[in-house]
Design an enzyme around this catalytic site. Structure first.
Site, PDB file in Angstrom:
ATOM      1  N   GLU A 103       8.842  -6.024   3.130  1.00 58.15           N
ATOM      2  CA  GLU A 103       7.544  -5.434   3.459  1.00 58.15           C
ATOM      3  C   GLU A 103       6.811  -6.330   4.449  1.00 58.15           C
ATOM      4  O   GLU A 103       7.030  -7.554   4.470  1.00 58.15           O
ATOM      5  CB  GLU A 103       6.748  -5.265   2.148  1.00 58.15           C
ATOM      6  CG  GLU A 103       5.325  -4.803   2.274  1.00 58.15           C
ATOM      7  CD  GLU A 103       5.163  -3.388   2.794  1.00 58.15           C
ATOM      8  OE1 GLU A 103       5.756  -3.053   3.825  1.00 58.15           O
ATOM      9  OE2 GLU A 103       4.400  -2.622   2.169  1.00 58.15           O
ATOM     10  N   ASP A 104       5.949  -5.738   5.266  1.00 52.53           N
ATOM     11  CA  ASP A 104       5.197  -6.545   6.230  1.00 52.53           C
ATOM     12  C   ASP A 104       4.064  -7.312   5.557  1.00 52.53           C
ATOM     13  O   ASP A 104       3.896  -8.503   5.778  1.00 52.53           O
ATOM     14  CB  ASP A 104       4.671  -5.693   7.401  1.00 52.53           C
ATOM     15  CG  ASP A 104       3.830  -4.494   6.958  1.00 52.53           C
ATOM     16  OD1 ASP A 104       3.732  -4.222   5.741  1.00 52.53           O
ATOM     17  OD2 ASP A 104       3.276  -3.817   7.844  1.00 52.53           O
ATOM     18  N   ASP A 107      -1.299  -6.184   0.389  1.00 51.98           N
ATOM     19  CA  ASP A 107      -2.760  -6.278   0.415  1.00 51.98           C
ATOM     20  C   ASP A 107      -3.268  -6.016  -1.003  1.00 51.98           C
ATOM     21  O   ASP A 107      -3.304  -6.941  -1.815  1.00 51.98           O
ATOM     22  CB  ASP A 107      -3.250  -5.247   1.445  1.00 51.98           C
ATOM     23  CG  ASP A 107      -4.725  -5.337   1.751  1.00 51.98           C
ATOM     24  OD1 ASP A 107      -5.096  -6.133   2.619  1.00 51.98           O
ATOM     25  OD2 ASP A 107      -5.505  -4.608   1.124  1.00 51.98           O
ATOM     26  N   PHE A 156      -8.079  -8.893   8.447  1.00 52.09           N
ATOM     27  CA  PHE A 156      -7.143  -7.933   9.004  1.00 52.09           C
ATOM     28  C   PHE A 156      -6.319  -8.588  10.110  1.00 52.09           C
ATOM     29  O   PHE A 156      -6.861  -9.244  10.996  1.00 52.09           O
ATOM     30  CB  PHE A 156      -7.890  -6.717   9.553  1.00 52.09           C
ATOM     31  CG  PHE A 156      -6.966  -5.583   9.881  1.00 52.09           C
ATOM     32  CD1 PHE A 156      -6.503  -4.738   8.884  1.00 52.09           C
ATOM     33  CD2 PHE A 156      -6.533  -5.379  11.185  1.00 52.09           C
ATOM     34  CE1 PHE A 156      -5.625  -3.701   9.178  1.00 52.09           C
ATOM     35  CE2 PHE A 156      -5.650  -4.350  11.488  1.00 52.09           C
ATOM     36  CZ  PHE A 156      -5.203  -3.513  10.484  1.00 52.09           C
ATOM     37  N   ASP A 163       0.277  -3.372  12.638  1.00 47.57           N
ATOM     38  CA  ASP A 163      -0.486  -2.591  13.612  1.00 47.57           C
ATOM     39  C   ASP A 163      -1.953  -2.455  13.256  1.00 47.57           C
ATOM     40  O   ASP A 163      -2.356  -2.585  12.098  1.00 47.57           O
ATOM     41  CB  ASP A 163       0.093  -1.185  13.712  1.00 47.57           C
ATOM     42  CG  ASP A 163      -0.226  -0.350  12.480  1.00 47.57           C
ATOM     43  OD1 ASP A 163       0.136  -0.784  11.363  1.00 47.57           O
ATOM     44  OD2 ASP A 163      -0.871   0.713  12.615  1.00 47.57           O
ATOM     45  N   ARG A 169       1.708  -3.888  17.545  1.00 51.94           N
ATOM     46  CA  ARG A 169       2.905  -4.350  16.828  1.00 51.94           C
ATOM     47  C   ARG A 169       3.754  -5.283  17.678  1.00 51.94           C
ATOM     48  O   ARG A 169       4.525  -6.085  17.160  1.00 51.94           O
ATOM     49  CB  ARG A 169       3.791  -3.149  16.440  1.00 51.94           C
ATOM     50  CG  ARG A 169       3.138  -2.174  15.476  1.00 51.94           C
ATOM     51  CD  ARG A 169       4.192  -1.186  14.955  1.00 51.94           C
ATOM     52  NE  ARG A 169       3.623   0.003  14.333  1.00 51.94           N
ATOM     53  CZ  ARG A 169       3.270   0.090  13.067  1.00 51.94           C
ATOM     54  NH1 ARG A 169       3.396  -0.952  12.275  1.00 51.94           N
ATOM     55  NH2 ARG A 169       2.767   1.210  12.577  1.00 51.94           N
TER      56      ARG A 169
END
Ligand code: IMP
Ligand code: MG
Length: 178
Positions: A103-104, A107, A156, A163, A169
């Site tokens: 996973e990127d 959160d 963020f 993105d 990206r």
């Protein structure tokens, strides 16, 4: 490398350099190589955000392994929350296999918690989460994240696959909203 970038209407400053990312990705891949020695894991990379991380991670993994790219699709359905998410693209049989989710960023953790629930009925032998980034301050669920390249503050970020509204990206470094 530019210290700040513009993505659509917002400005971002570099926060994690390409060199640091590379070192952390290598460190995590080495942990996986050690922990999964003698096994043939299947990596499930969650599109779109993890595509660059997955490409770099896999090239540091020395185990015999497979990778499959999955997408979490949301659609309006009959549920109390009004949202149902399902995994698209899970074409490989994961029954009895060790699964590593790629996973990127984690959160709130809700996406990963849901993905674990969705994968369990397929009866993999094990499931671990491998994330590029984790925001510990935002976690809303009790989630066991075994592999994490870097913990970050609650800001963020974009770049290296992540993105802002579809853009940003395609950078080698990671940038934080300023
Ligand atoms: P969660 O369900 O709240 O853990 O959300 C995880 C997903 O939200 C990630 O897979 C990202 O797609 C997105 N996301 C969360 N934080 C960021 C961020 O800082 N930048 C870009 N995308 C993010
Ligand atoms: Mg994502």
């Amino acid at each position: 490398m530019s210290n700040t970038i513009q993505v659509k209407d917002k400005r971002f400053a570099v926060s994690i350099s390409e060199a640091e990312i590379r070192a952390e990705v290598k460190r995590v891949a080495d942990e996986i190589n050690r922990d999964y020695a003698g096994q043939n894991p299947i990596f499930l990379a969650v599109l779109n955000g993890s595509f660059i991380f997955a490409a770099d991670l896999l090239r540091e993994v020395t185990l015999p392994c497979e990778i499959s790219f999955v997408r979490l699709a949301s659609y309006q359905g009959v549920s109390t929350t009004g949202e149902i998410r399902e995994i698209m693209g899970l074409s490989t049989d994961i029954t009895g296999r060790p699964v590593i989710i790629v996973e990127d960023i984690v959160d709130t953790g809700l996406t990963m918690a849901h993905m674990l629930e969705t994968l369990k009925p397929h009866n993999p032998s094990s499931i671990d989460i491998c994330t590029l980034l984790l925001k510990p301050g935002k976690l809303q669920v009790d989630l066991d994240v075994r592999y994490c390249c870097k913990q970050i503050p609650d800001d963020f970020v974009v770049g290296y696959g992540l993105d802002y509204d579809g853009f940003g990206r395609n950078t080698k470094d990671i940038y934080t909203l300023i």
